[in-house]
Design a protein around this motif. Structure first.
Motif, short mmCIF file in Angstrom:
data_model
loop_
_atom_site.label_atom_id
_atom_site.label_comp_id
_atom_site.label_asym_id
_atom_site.label_seq_id
_atom_site.Cartn_x
_atom_site.Cartn_y
_atom_site.Cartn_z
N GLY A 19 48.33 63.14 9.06
CA GLY A 19 47.17 62.82 10.46
C GLY A 19 46.13 62.21 10.44
N GLY A 45 52.15 70.15 8.27
CA GLY A 45 52.74 71.50 7.45
C GLY A 45 52.11 71.63 6.07
N VAL A 61 53.09 78.38 6.24
CA VAL A 61 54.61 78.30 7.03
C VAL A 61 55.37 77.16 5.86
CG1 VAL A 61 53.70 80.24 9.42
CG2 VAL A 61 53.41 76.66 8.63
N VAL A 253 53.79 64.10 22.70
CA VAL A 253 53.87 62.32 22.88
C VAL A 253 55.83 62.63 22.80
CG1 VAL A 253 53.42 60.61 22.49
CG2 VAL A 253 51.08 61.80 22.38
N SER A 459 55.26 61.14 6.84
CA SER A 459 55.75 61.09 4.96
C SER A 459 57.07 59.75 5.29
CB SER A 459 55.83 63.20 4.74
OG SER A 459 56.65 63.23 5.15
N PRO A 465 56.84 62.44 0.93
CA PRO A 465 56.84 63.69 1.17
C PRO A 465 55.77 64.15 0.46
CG PRO A 465 58.94 63.39 0.68
CD PRO A 465 58.62 62.02 1.02
C1 LIG Z 1 58.49 74.86 3.59
C2 LIG Z 1 58.20 73.61 3.37
C3 LIG Z 1 57.59 74.03 1.71
C4 LIG Z 1 56.75 72.57 1.80
N1 LIG Z 1 55.72 73.14 -0.01
C5 LIG Z 1 55.29 72.50 -0.34
C6 LIG Z 1 54.01 72.48 -0.60
O1 LIG Z 1 54.17 73.74 -1.33
N2 LIG Z 1 53.56 71.79 -1.60
C7 LIG Z 1 53.69 69.68 -1.17
O2 LIG Z 1 52.48 68.90 -0.69
N3 LIG Z 1 54.18 69.49 0.09
C8 LIG Z 1 55.23 71.18 0.81
N4 LIG Z 1 55.55 70.37 1.41
C9 LIG Z 1 56.17 69.41 2.59
C10 LIG Z 1 54.49 68.91 2.77
O3 LIG Z 1 54.45 70.19 4.33
C11 LIG Z 1 55.32 67.54 3.62
O4 LIG Z 1 55.20 66.63 2.81
C12 LIG Z 1 53.43 67.13 5.10
O5 LIG Z 1 53.14 68.46 5.26
C13 LIG Z 1 53.54 65.44 4.77
O6 LIG Z 1 52.69 65.92 6.17
P1 LIG Z 1 53.06 64.32 7.72
O7 LIG Z 1 50.91 64.39 8.00
O8 LIG Z 1 53.12 64.04 7.64
O9 LIG Z 1 53.09 65.67 8.66
P2 LIG Z 1 53.34 67.24 8.89
O10 LIG Z 1 52.39 67.99 7.98
O11 LIG Z 1 54.65 67.70 8.87
O12 LIG Z 1 52.99 66.68 10.09
C14 LIG Z 1 52.88 66.22 11.48
C15 LIG Z 1 52.84 67.11 12.72
O13 LIG Z 1 52.96 65.44 13.81
C16 LIG Z 1 53.21 66.53 14.76
N5 LIG Z 1 53.76 65.75 15.54
C17 LIG Z 1 54.82 65.56 15.11
N6 LIG Z 1 55.48 64.58 16.18
C18 LIG Z 1 54.92 64.69 17.37
C19 LIG Z 1 54.98 64.17 18.94
N7 LIG Z 1 55.51 62.92 19.50
N8 LIG Z 1 53.93 64.80 19.71
C20 LIG Z 1 52.90 65.21 18.96
N9 LIG Z 1 52.53 66.00 18.01
C21 LIG Z 1 53.36 65.36 17.13
C22 LIG Z 1 53.96 68.77 14.38
O14 LIG Z 1 53.97 69.46 15.41
C23 LIG Z 1 53.14 68.16 12.83
O15 LIG Z 1 52.12 69.66 12.95
C24 LIG Z 1 56.93 71.59 2.18
C25 LIG Z 1 57.88 72.06 3.14
C26 LIG Z 1 58.04 72.43 4.09
C27 LIG Z 1 58.11 72.66 5.40
#
Ligand SMILES: Cc1cc2nc3c(=O)[nH]c(=O)nc-3n(C[C@H](O)[C@H](O)[C@H](O)COP(=O)(O)OP(=O)(O)OC[C@H]3O[C@@H](n4cnc5c(N)ncnc54)[C@H](O)[C@@H]3O)c2cc1C
Length: 496
Positions: A19, A45, A61, A253, A459, A465
């Motif tokens: 994002g 994440g 976290v 949202v 992702s 991911p």
């Molecule tokens: C326990 C764990 C360990 C991990 N370890 C690793 C690692 O070591 N290395 C690595 O590269 N990856 C790791 N990952 C994976 C990585 O964190 C994710 O793939 C990455 O954060 C995805 O990024 P993103 O921006 O797509 O989504 P996210 O980081 O999941 O962010 C999505 C955001 O959107 C918000 N959101 C969702 N829906 C709404 C809505 N309707 N309204 C408003 N806000 C909303 C959420 O609150 C969140 O803040 C791990 C994940 C977890 C859970």
């Protein structure tokens, strides 16, 4: 909270790394950008938080270890180092202890790793030699835009590298995966990396993840940012705000009516989450495709506070940034099959990291954080603390004595701090060969939500991911071209 305008050029829903990558790309193109985040803190994440477990001790976290953030084209252009983010690469990328005090150790150095693997050392070196040589081309391919530029990425990789990769996927992604090894240490070490794909083993998709992450372990390394993953988010936020972007937290949202007026909307949400927000306004065939994305098996998180280093039977394990626990290759294949089948394994795959190994500043008052998660069935309600502590204790007798406190988050509660992780599905949909080729659906534009100006940038879309920012970058470039007629590249470099 910052006051936001009532109409804007672009609204990004969700402030995870994708994002924020989308938002700052749009802001750097001169657009007015508003980010709406459901949680009280931005970063999704990629957050480092004080969980109140011990004074001053902070915890990652979700993500903690960042080979993808070092290697991804988005972050290479953004240049974390220039922004003061210190990505410390451990001497040992990852380790895999086995019973009897033995362990596989994957050093950043390929030669040193091979030397430590004895009879299987040459086979290990042969497995990774071509992908190490061609890693930039491989990364461009793996993290590329699935609809635009794939031909160029394939041509850049060239037929020789592609054939070598295909041969290795066929070997390590099928029951032939044992043919090059004689001992059990090297196969276990590899399987720990393949297990990051959370699913059945062996499989082509797990072999693909293994080849990519295993290659990065011997090239850019598996770094841990000083201060925690939140340092990456802080750099993204600072750049977004420097270019006029606004982030509003505590702003979930739930429905398209919650959205302010804008010329484009990008969603860092799950695929079914996006379908729910738009409901009937989304074309039925797109809504059906996004709604039927199947969840994969889950992760259950454990945040620990430790009074000292883990007493690993093999002290070399204690030099690793990441430790994979789950026993031999056969044991891990069995436990991953259990998670897929909805059974809680008595021997779950556990990933562990002690960030103090690379970053002494993480230890406060003699206490340090421990980061772990276990693979469990989707939506499993079981508290993972005992399964994680038991698994570490198996390879580090006396571990319980250094555990000061531990907070478990069952898979069924993972969505409480990030609504994308429903039932603990941290990959936002089952990882299959089909879905990794293009997700969340096969279409000319997988980022499009089927509504003009509305895009998926999380992702849940290709390339999937990890903290690499690539989905956000690709989706933002699509929005810029479609909605604002901008096709020239956006400069991400830090201005002097
Ligand atoms: C326990 C764990 C360990 C991990 N370890 C690793 C690692 O070591 N290395 C690595 O590269 N990856 C790791 N990952 C994976 C990585 O964190 C994710 O793939 C990455 O954060 C995805 O990024 P993103 O921006 O797509 O989504 P996210 O980081 O999941 O962010 C999505 C955001 O959107 C918000 N959101 C969702 N829906 C709404 C809505 N309707 N309204 C408003 N806000 C909303 C959420 O609150 C969140 O803040 C791990 C994940 C977890 C859970």
């Amino acid at each position: 909270m910052v006051n936001a305008p009532s109409t804007t050029d672009a609204v990004v829903v969700g402030s995870g790394p994708n994002g924020l990558a989308a938002a700052l790309t749009l802001a750097r193109a001169g657009l007015e950008v508003l980010v709406l985040e459901a949680e009280p803190t931005p970063g999704g994440g990629a957050r480092t938080l004080d969980l109140g477990l011990a004074p001053g001790v902070v915890h990652d976290v979700c993500s903690a270890v960042h080979p993808l953030a070092l290697a991804s084209p988005f972050f290479r252009a953004f240049d974390l180092a220039a922004r003061g983010v210190d990505m410390v690469v451990p001497e040992v990328s990852y380790a895999h202890p086995l019973d009897g005090g033995r362990a596989g150790i994957a050093y950043a150095s390929l030669e040193r790793t091979a030397a430590g693997l004895g009879v299987d050392g040459a086979a290990w070196a042969d497995l990774f030699a071509p992908t190490i040589e061609g890693w930039p081309e491989l990364i461009d391919l793996a993290l590329g835009d699935r609809t635009h530029g794939m031909g160029a990425a394939l041509a850049k990789a060239g037929p020789r590298l592609l054939a070598q990769v295909a041969a290795r996927l066929l070997e390590q992604g099928t029951p032939a995966w044992g043919r090059r090894f004689q001992d059990e240490v090297a196969p276990a070490l590899l399987t720990g990396v393949a297990g990051h794909a959370i699913g059945r083993l062996p499989s082509p998709v797990a072999a693909g993840g293994m080849l990519m992450l295993g290659t990065l372990a011997h090239t850019v390394g598996w770094p841990i940012p000083v201060g925690g993953t939140g340092a990456i988010t802080a750099a993204l936020l600072a750049d977004l705000e420097a270019h006029g972007g606004t982030v509003r937290c505590d702003a979930p949202v739930r429905h398209w009516r919650d959205l302010p007026r804008a010329r484009s909307y990008l969603f860092d949400t799950s695929a079914p989450g996006l379908a729910r927000i738009w409901g009937d306004r989304m074309p039925a065939r797109v809504r059906a495709a996004l709604s039927r994305v199947r969840p994969g098996p889950a992760a259950a998180k454990v945040d620990l506070v430790l009074s000292g280093p883990v007493p690993w039977s093999d002290p070399d394990v204690g030099r690793a940034g990441t430790v994979h626990l789950g026993g031999t290759r056969a044991e891990m294949a069995a436990s991953e099959a259990d998670a897929v089948a909805g059974r809680l394994s008595p021997n779950p795959f556990v990933l562990f990291s002690d960030p103090t190994v690379t970053d002494p500043s993480r230890e406060v008052g003699g206490l340090r954080p421990g980061w772990a998660y276990a693979h469990v069935p989707h939506d499993c309600p079981v508290d993972p603390v005992e399964m994680v502590i038991g698994q570490i204790e198996r390879y580090a007798p006396g571990f319980r004595d250094v555990v000061v406190t531990a907070l478990g988050t069952p898979a069924s509660e993972m969505a409480n701090h990030n609504q994308n992780y429903v039932g603990g599905d941290i990959a936002l949909g089952e990882l299959t060969t089909f879905s990794m080729a293009q997700r969340p659906r096969w279409a000319l534009d997988p980022y499009s939500a089927g509504i003009p100006g509305v895009y998926l940038c999380s992702s849940a879309a290709s390339p999937g991911p990890g903290v690499h920012g690539m989905v956000g970058w690709w989706a933002a470039r699509r929005a810029l071209a479609d909605r604002f007629g901008r096709t020239e590249p956006v400069d991400l470099a830090l201005s002097p």
